[in-house]
Design a protein around this motif. Structure first.
Motif, short mmCIF file in Angstrom:
data_model
loop_
_atom_site.label_atom_id
_atom_site.label_comp_id
_atom_site.label_asym_id
_atom_site.label_seq_id
_atom_site.Cartn_x
_atom_site.Cartn_y
_atom_site.Cartn_z
N LYS A 204 0.86 -1.19 0.00
CA LYS A 204 0.00 0.00 0.00
C LYS A 204 0.89 1.23 0.00
CE LYS A 204 -3.67 2.36 2.50
NZ LYS A 204 -4.68 2.27 3.57
N PHE A 205 0.71 2.04 -1.02
CA PHE A 205 1.58 3.18 -1.22
C PHE A 205 1.00 4.45 -0.59
CE2 PHE A 205 2.79 0.11 -4.39
CZ PHE A 205 4.17 0.23 -4.44
N ALA A 206 1.89 5.36 -0.23
CA ALA A 206 1.48 6.66 0.32
C ALA A 206 1.03 7.52 -0.86
CB ALA A 206 2.66 7.31 1.04
N SER A 207 -0.26 7.43 -1.15
CA SER A 207 -0.76 7.95 -2.42
C SER A 207 -1.69 9.13 -2.24
CB SER A 207 -1.51 6.82 -3.14
OG SER A 207 -2.18 7.32 -4.27
N GLY A 208 -1.66 10.03 -3.21
CA GLY A 208 -2.61 11.13 -3.26
C GLY A 208 -3.96 10.69 -3.80
N PHE A 209 -4.01 9.47 -4.33
CA PHE A 209 -5.25 8.99 -4.93
C PHE A 209 -6.30 8.55 -3.89
CE2 PHE A 209 -2.42 8.57 -8.63
CZ PHE A 209 -3.22 9.13 -9.62
#
Ligand code: PBG
Length: 332
Positions: A204-209
């Motif tokens: 799980k990425f640190a995403s703006g999405f």
């Protein structure tokens, strides 16, 4: 072993021959998408008047408990095998210690029981992270601005057990703390929940999405800082692979890559490397992007199925998507 395609030189080989008619195209279709490939995430509110459309996710609504039951029936009718519950909890009751996360009567657990009443065969998946119940919007407990790993894992364990007790089939730890899969697996074994599955949000990425999701669960205004000390840096492929390896080794039954479309390379790597059940989450921001463009007339609705086929091509068994009911209806 990957095959070596042999293609005669033109004109003996004309690749367009097999594209000429729908029947010929159907015969050589490599990848399929069926309702069985879909997991439907829903938002369930406990706030009176909290139901209704989410502005940054047009077409997606927060549901009441009754609405959740209707969604479960819809999923059954359409052949969607699983629903994933996200709670929209009362902001007045959010605290720094997050004790409502393991309250058997919190809205998430009530939704599990309500859905099991009307659709016992539907697989119910949960989210394990403290953010819906945390006053500061983080997935973990915070002390002096630091996200506490081990204390959070303990809290997640309590949360997992009450979810299992409520009847969840699949637990979805989305918190990205270290050691949580092993801890949860151990607790489930010790407490008579041997058959509860874990679908780990492994990469799980640190995403703006995730922006619209945080609106949907009412966490946007609250989040103090960001989630970069626990979610993976979008620049890192190898670290993502280590996360997946670690979660499988600790007892995850299935793994997820999240977000989806911007991370298809990771999906393919995970599939090839681990040959484990692999899922991707087409997250709220991806939904908002696609749906916003469709509603503006800039894209046609065909792109929805196309976007989901991409995950299947990249090796995913299934996709968590807000489009699940719409697509299942279309595929029927
Ligand atoms: N535990 C938090 C959680 N679980 C699922 C999502 C995002 C889902 C989406 O964007 O659709 C998030 C957001 C976050 O990590 O901040």
């Amino acid at each position: 072993m990957s095959p070596t395609p042999i293609t005669a030189p033109f004109p003996a080989s004309r690749l367009r021959r097999l594209r000429r008619t729908p029947a010929l195209r159907a015969m050589v279709t490599e990848t399929t998408l069926t309702p069985a490939n879909l997991i439907w995430p829903i938002f369930v509110t406990e706030i009176a008047g909290g139901e209704g459309e989410i502005p940054s996710m047009p077409g997606v609504e927060r549901l009441t408990l009754d609405g959740a039951k209707r969604a479960a029936e819809t999923a059954m009718r359409l052949g969607i095998p699983a629903i994933c519950i996200f709670p929209h909890s009362d902001p007045e009751l959010k605290t720094e210690s997050c004790e409502r996360a393991w309250d058997p009567d919190n809205i998430g657990n009530r939704a599990i029981r309500a859905i099991k009443e009307v659709a016992p065969e539907l697989a119910v998946m949960t989210d394990i992270a403290l953010d819906p119940y945390n006053a500061n919007g983080h997935d973990g407990l915070v002390r002096d601005g630091v996200i506490l790993n081990d204390e959070t894992v303990e809290a997640l364990g309590r949360m997992a057990l009450v979810q299992a007790e409520a009847g969840a089939d699949i637990l979805g730890p989305s918190d990205m703390m270290d050691g949580r899969i092993g801890a949860l697996r151990g607790l489930l074994e010790q407490n008579g929940h041997k058959d509860v599955a874990i679908l780990s949000y492994a990469a799980k990425f640190a995403s703006g999405f995730y922006g619209p999701f945080r609106d949907a669960v009412g966490a946007s205004g609250r989040l103090v800082g960001d989630k970069k000390t626990y979610q993976v840096n979008p620049a890192n492929r190898e670290e993502a692979m280590r996360c997946v390896a670690r979660d499988l080794a600790e007892g995850a039954d299935m793994v997820m890559v999240k977000p989806g479309m911007p991370y298809l390379d990771i999906c393919r790597m995970v599939r090839d490397q681990f040959a484990a059940p692999t899922f991707a989450y087409q997250v709220s921001g991806e939904y908002a992007m696609i749906e916003g463009a469709i509603r503006n007339g800039w894209l046609s609705r065909e792109v929805v199925v196309e976007s989901l086929l991409a995950f299947r091509r990249a090796g995913c068994d299934g996709i968590l998507t807000y489009y699940a009911p719409q697509v299942a209806e279309r595929l029927a």
